[in-house]
Design a protein around this motif. Structure first.
Motif, PDB file in Angstrom:
ATOM      1  N   ARG A 109       0.999  -0.971  -0.066  1.00 41.81           N
ATOM      2  CA  ARG A 109       0.190   0.139  -0.022  1.00 41.81           C
ATOM      3  C   ARG A 109       1.307   1.293   0.306  1.00 41.81           C
ATOM      4  NH1 ARG A 109      -2.813  -3.495   3.606  1.00 41.81           N
ATOM      5  NH2 ARG A 109      -1.939  -2.339   5.343  1.00 41.81           N
ATOM      6  N   PRO A 110       0.305   2.608  -0.308  1.00 38.85           N
ATOM      7  CA  PRO A 110       1.429   3.706  -0.497  1.00 38.85           C
ATOM      8  C   PRO A 110       1.185   4.169   1.138  1.00 38.85           C
ATOM      9  CG  PRO A 110      -1.342   4.361  -1.096  1.00 38.85           C
ATOM     10  CD  PRO A 110      -1.215   2.845  -1.033  1.00 38.85           C
ATOM     11  N   LEU A 111       2.602   4.529   1.560  1.00 39.27           N
ATOM     12  CA  LEU A 111       2.977   4.988   2.075  1.00 39.27           C
ATOM     13  C   LEU A 111       3.415   6.760   2.640  1.00 39.27           C
ATOM     14  CD1 LEU A 111       6.083   2.942   3.003  1.00 39.27           C
ATOM     15  CD2 LEU A 111       3.591   2.704   4.508  1.00 39.27           C
ATOM     16  N   ALA A 112       2.842   7.026   3.246  1.00 39.40           N
ATOM     17  CA  ALA A 112       2.359   8.732   3.466  1.00 39.40           C
ATOM     18  C   ALA A 112       3.690   8.995   4.035  1.00 39.40           C
ATOM     19  CB  ALA A 112       0.965   9.193   4.246  1.00 39.40           C
ATOM     20  N   ALA A 113       4.484   9.869   4.302  1.00 33.67           N
ATOM     21  CA  ALA A 113       5.603   9.893   4.515  1.00 33.67           C
ATOM     22  C   ALA A 113       6.255  11.757   4.380  1.00 33.67           C
ATOM     23  CB  ALA A 113       6.800   9.024   3.709  1.00 33.67           C
ATOM     24  N   PRO A 114       6.181  12.043   5.295  1.00 36.35           N
ATOM     25  CA  PRO A 114       7.282  13.753   5.668  1.00 36.35           C
ATOM     26  C   PRO A 114       8.284  13.683   5.610  1.00 36.35           C
ATOM     27  CG  PRO A 114       5.314  13.184   7.343  1.00 36.35           C
ATOM     28  CD  PRO A 114       5.496  12.583   6.059  1.00 36.35           C
ATOM     29  N   SER A 115       8.939  14.668   6.191  1.00 40.00           N
ATOM     30  CA  SER A 115      10.653  14.391   6.470  1.00 40.00           C
ATOM     31  C   SER A 115      10.531  13.793   8.097  1.00 40.00           C
ATOM     32  CB  SER A 115      11.180  15.737   6.303  1.00 40.00           C
ATOM     33  OG  SER A 115      10.586  16.752   7.062  1.00 40.00           O
ATOM     34  N   ALA A 116      10.677  13.013   8.329  1.00 39.26           N
ATOM     35  CA  ALA A 116      11.375  12.939   9.908  1.00 39.26           C
ATOM     36  C   ALA A 116      11.812  13.575  10.606  1.00 39.26           C
ATOM     37  CB  ALA A 116      12.175  11.199   9.590  1.00 39.26           C
ATOM     38  N   ASN A 117      11.216  14.610  11.609  1.00 41.34           N
ATOM     39  CA  ASN A 117      11.215  15.382  12.174  1.00 41.34           C
ATOM     40  C   ASN A 117      10.660  15.828  12.979  1.00 41.34           C
ATOM     41  OD1 ASN A 117      10.963  16.879   9.546  1.00 41.34           O
ATOM     42  ND2 ASN A 117      11.735  18.135  10.178  1.00 41.34           N
ATOM     43  N   SER A 118      10.511  17.227  14.172  1.00 45.20           N
ATOM     44  CA  SER A 118       9.930  17.766  14.634  1.00 45.20           C
ATOM     45  C   SER A 118       9.879  18.830  13.460  1.00 45.20           C
ATOM     46  CB  SER A 118      10.338  18.192  16.154  1.00 45.20           C
ATOM     47  OG  SER A 118      10.653  17.555  16.464  1.00 45.20           O
ATOM     48  N   SER A 119       7.984  18.903  13.297  1.00 46.30           N
ATOM     49  CA  SER A 119       7.571  20.038  11.661  1.00 46.30           C
ATOM     50  C   SER A 119       7.933  20.961  11.787  1.00 46.30           C
ATOM     51  CB  SER A 119       6.336  20.718  12.359  1.00 46.30           C
ATOM     52  OG  SER A 119       5.126  21.602  10.645  1.00 46.30           O
ATOM     53  N   ALA A 151      20.607   8.860  10.116  1.00 43.48           N
ATOM     54  CA  ALA A 151      19.696   8.122  11.033  1.00 43.48           C
ATOM     55  C   ALA A 151      19.702   8.595  12.232  1.00 43.48           C
ATOM     56  CB  ALA A 151      19.638   6.909  10.994  1.00 43.48           C
ATOM     57  N   ASP A 152      21.063   9.631  12.207  1.00 45.04           N
ATOM     58  CA  ASP A 152      21.492   9.972  13.881  1.00 45.04           C
ATOM     59  C   ASP A 152      20.465  11.145  13.908  1.00 45.04           C
ATOM     60  OD1 ASP A 152      23.251   8.367  14.635  1.00 45.04           O
ATOM     61  OD2 ASP A 152      24.957   9.203  13.824  1.00 45.04           O
ATOM     62  N   HIS A 153      19.990  11.910  13.075  1.00 41.84           N
ATOM     63  CA  HIS A 153      19.466  13.546  12.994  1.00 41.84           C
ATOM     64  C   HIS A 153      17.770  12.527  13.549  1.00 41.84           C
ATOM     65  CE1 HIS A 153      22.129  14.984   9.395  1.00 41.84           C
ATOM     66  NE2 HIS A 153      22.120  15.354  10.846  1.00 41.84           N
ATOM     67  N   VAL A 154      17.511  11.311  12.937  1.00 38.28           N
ATOM     68  CA  VAL A 154      15.851  10.868  13.627  1.00 38.28           C
ATOM     69  C   VAL A 154      16.075  10.918  14.918  1.00 38.28           C
ATOM     70  CG1 VAL A 154      14.741   9.519  12.826  1.00 38.28           C
ATOM     71  CG2 VAL A 154      15.839  10.291  11.092  1.00 38.28           C
ATOM     72  N   GLU A 155      16.593  10.466  15.422  1.00 43.78           N
ATOM     73  CA  GLU A 155      17.290   9.669  16.958  1.00 43.78           C
ATOM     74  C   GLU A 155      17.322  10.256  17.847  1.00 43.78           C
ATOM     75  OE1 GLU A 155      20.033   6.345  19.745  1.00 43.78           O
ATOM     76  OE2 GLU A 155      19.717   6.258  17.228  1.00 43.78           O
ATOM     77  N   GLY A 156      18.255  11.417  17.932  1.00 40.71           N
ATOM     78  CA  GLY A 156      18.553  12.699  18.338  1.00 40.71           C
ATOM     79  C   GLY A 156      16.941  13.436  18.191  1.00 40.71           C
ATOM     80  N   ASP A 157      15.946  13.971  17.497  1.00 41.80           N
ATOM     81  CA  ASP A 157      14.884  14.345  16.678  1.00 41.80           C
ATOM     82  C   ASP A 157      13.533  13.442  18.284  1.00 41.80           C
ATOM     83  OD1 ASP A 157      12.839  15.868  17.063  1.00 41.80           O
ATOM     84  OD2 ASP A 157      12.842  16.842  14.571  1.00 41.80           O
ATOM     85  N   LEU A 158      13.097  12.346  17.039  1.00 41.81           N
ATOM     86  CA  LEU A 158      11.972  11.235  16.789  1.00 41.81           C
ATOM     87  C   LEU A 158      12.558  10.125  17.950  1.00 41.81           C
ATOM     88  CD1 LEU A 158      10.342  12.079  13.848  1.00 41.81           C
ATOM     89  CD2 LEU A 158      10.212  13.142  16.084  1.00 41.81           C
ATOM     90  N   GLY A 159      13.639  10.166  18.492  1.00 41.45           N
ATOM     91  CA  GLY A 159      14.334   8.721  18.444  1.00 41.45           C
ATOM     92  C   GLY A 159      12.692   8.035  20.133  1.00 41.45           C
ATOM     93  N   GLY A 160      12.761   8.809  20.610  1.00 38.66           N
ATOM     94  CA  GLY A 160      11.655   8.892  22.151  1.00 38.66           C
ATOM     95  C   GLY A 160      10.082   8.704  21.335  1.00 38.66           C
ATOM     96  N   ARG A 161       9.741   9.479  20.022  1.00 37.47           N
ATOM     97  CA  ARG A 161       8.410   9.422  19.841  1.00 37.47           C
ATOM     98  C   ARG A 161       7.895   8.004  18.628  1.00 37.47           C
ATOM     99  NH1 ARG A 161       7.814  15.557  18.087  1.00 37.47           N
ATOM    100  NH2 ARG A 161      10.145  15.822  19.001  1.00 37.47           N
ATOM    101  N   ILE A 162       8.465   7.093  18.665  1.00 39.28           N
ATOM    102  CA  ILE A 162       8.560   6.412  17.374  1.00 39.28           C
ATOM    103  C   ILE A 162       8.986   5.132  17.524  1.00 39.28           C
ATOM    104  CG2 ILE A 162       8.193   7.800  15.036  1.00 39.28           C
ATOM    105  CD1 ILE A 162      10.839   7.262  14.563  1.00 39.28           C
ATOM    106  N   GLU A 163       9.231   4.036  17.357  1.00 39.04           N
ATOM    107  CA  GLU A 163       9.240   2.910  17.324  1.00 39.04           C
ATOM    108  C   GLU A 163      10.404   2.692  16.887  1.00 39.04           C
ATOM    109  OE1 GLU A 163       7.032  -2.100  17.047  1.00 39.04           O
ATOM    110  OE2 GLU A 163       5.938  -0.037  17.894  1.00 39.04           O
ATOM    111  N   LEU A 164      10.786   2.531  15.620  1.00 37.52           N
ATOM    112  CA  LEU A 164      11.926   1.717  14.191  1.00 37.52           C
ATOM    113  C   LEU A 164      12.240   3.173  13.543  1.00 37.52           C
ATOM    114  CD1 LEU A 164      13.302  -0.111  13.762  1.00 37.52           C
ATOM    115  CD2 LEU A 164      10.827  -0.826  11.885  1.00 37.52           C
ATOM    116  N   ILE A 165      13.313   3.296  13.271  1.00 36.08           N
ATOM    117  CA  ILE A 165      14.384   3.933  12.852  1.00 36.08           C
ATOM    118  C   ILE A 165      15.470   2.872  11.551  1.00 36.08           C
ATOM    119  CG2 ILE A 165      16.436   5.721  12.550  1.00 36.08           C
ATOM    120  CD1 ILE A 165      15.532   6.512  14.922  1.00 36.08           C
TER     121      ILE A 165
END
Length: 324
Positions: free
Chosen positions: A136-146, A154-168
């Motif tokens: 199925r299609p994936l909606a996918a904005p950038s993985a950062n706080s708006s 991946a380090d950038h993602v972990e530093g911002d959203l690492g505590g709010r998502i399950e998987l990187i």
């Protein structure tokens, strides 16, 4: 903290784990050739809501829907001949087309912000394979706080959203480094809604048509990335700098000579050789480094406004705009 799986060491585990998270209606951070995306099932309103809540993104700002291939895209959107030509030429790749949504499309209105159109892209590499596996299609904005600086590792993602998502999913650094170019075909003309990873010159060369540029700030929101203030660091940004003051970080290009450079807390050259593709790939990472330096401000030298320089200048202008 989010679980992290590297594609290089465990490619099948990465696909399997990501599909499991997506099927449970949760978002997963994935690498694309542009920036890391926060991907979720574009047909599931609960999953789309989780994207908005995780990012703190306003719901009037639509999401790009990513497809495995052109055939999947055609099941969800209506292609005019010129859009079809652009898709065949630039997909998979960093081009998003704004298209009329099919009446029978399963894409949920939350992903399109209630518009009768949808932004569609076919990404390269891991993301395309994941969509094929998910089906199925994936909606996918950038993985950062708006509104903040987009992640290119991946380090950038972990530093911002690492505590709010399950998987990187860790795919290393993104090779393009800025988001996709967004265009909309109207009456046989190509309108540029957001400059990005494919230059206007490339679009014009492929179609023989002049690309029409729209207002860059304050325009009606037709597509992602059109908010006047976006990609913003904590430190204020000063553009067009020909000098640097004490306790500023200097972001320069092509070894440009800048008055007072010795006063800068740090100097970051986007591309010492003057290569705009290299500069685009480094832009967000260098903005993050400058922001983390503790300096009072960031000074940026003029960047040529040709090729990918147009996308670089667009991101810098939005990063420097008054906060909304």
């Amino acid at each position: 903290m989010a679980r992290r799986i590297a594609i290089d060491s465990a490619p099948q585990e990465a696909i399997t784990a990501a599909v499991d998270v997506l099927r449970r209606g949760l978002p997963v951070a994935i690498p694309t050739e542009t920036v890391y995306g926060l991907a979720a099932d574009a047909t599931n309103p609960t999953a789309i809501t989780a994207i908005y809540e995780t990012k703190g993104r306003p719901r009037f700002n639509p999401l790009i829907c990513h497809m495995a291939d052109l055939a999947m895209a055609e099941r969800h959107a209506i292609f005019d001949p010129l859009s079809q030509r652009l898709a065949e030429r630039f997909w998979p790749g960093p081009l998003t087309l704004i298209l009329r949504l099919r009446a029978d499309s399963a894409i949920h209105p939350l992903a399109t912000a209630g518009l009768d159109s949808v932004g569609i892209r076919v990404p390269r590499g891991f993301a395309g394979g994941l969509i094929s596996a998910f089906g199925r299609p994936l909606a996918a904005p950038s993985a950062n706080s708006s509104g903040r600086i987009s992640p290119t590792s991946a380090d950038h993602v972990e530093g911002d959203l690492g505590g709010r998502i399950e998987l990187i999913i860790d795919g290393g650094e993104c090779p393009v480094g800025v988001e996709s170019t967004i265009v909309k075909v109207e009456d046989g003309r190509i309108r540029l809604l957001r400059p990005g990873g494919i230059s206007v010159e490339a679009l014009e060369a492929a179609t023989g048509k002049t690309v029409i540029r729209t207002q860059k700030a304050g325009a009606t929101i037709e597509a992602p990335g059109m908010l006047a203030s976006h990609y913003a660091p904590d430190r204020p940004i000063r553009l067009g700098a020909t000098s640097v003051a004490e306790d500023e970080v200097l972001i320069t290009f092509a070894r440009a000579t800048v008055e007072g450079e010795h006063l800068a807390r740090r100097v970051l050259d986007l591309s010492p050789s003057g290569n705009l593709a290299e500069a685009a790939a480094n832009l967000f990472a260098y903005m993050k480094k400058a922001d983390a330096s503790g300096a009072r401000a960031i000074a940026v030298v003029p960047i040529p406004n040709r090729g990918l320089g147009e996308a670089i200048n667009d991101r810098l202008a939005r990063a420097a705009a008054p906060r909304e």
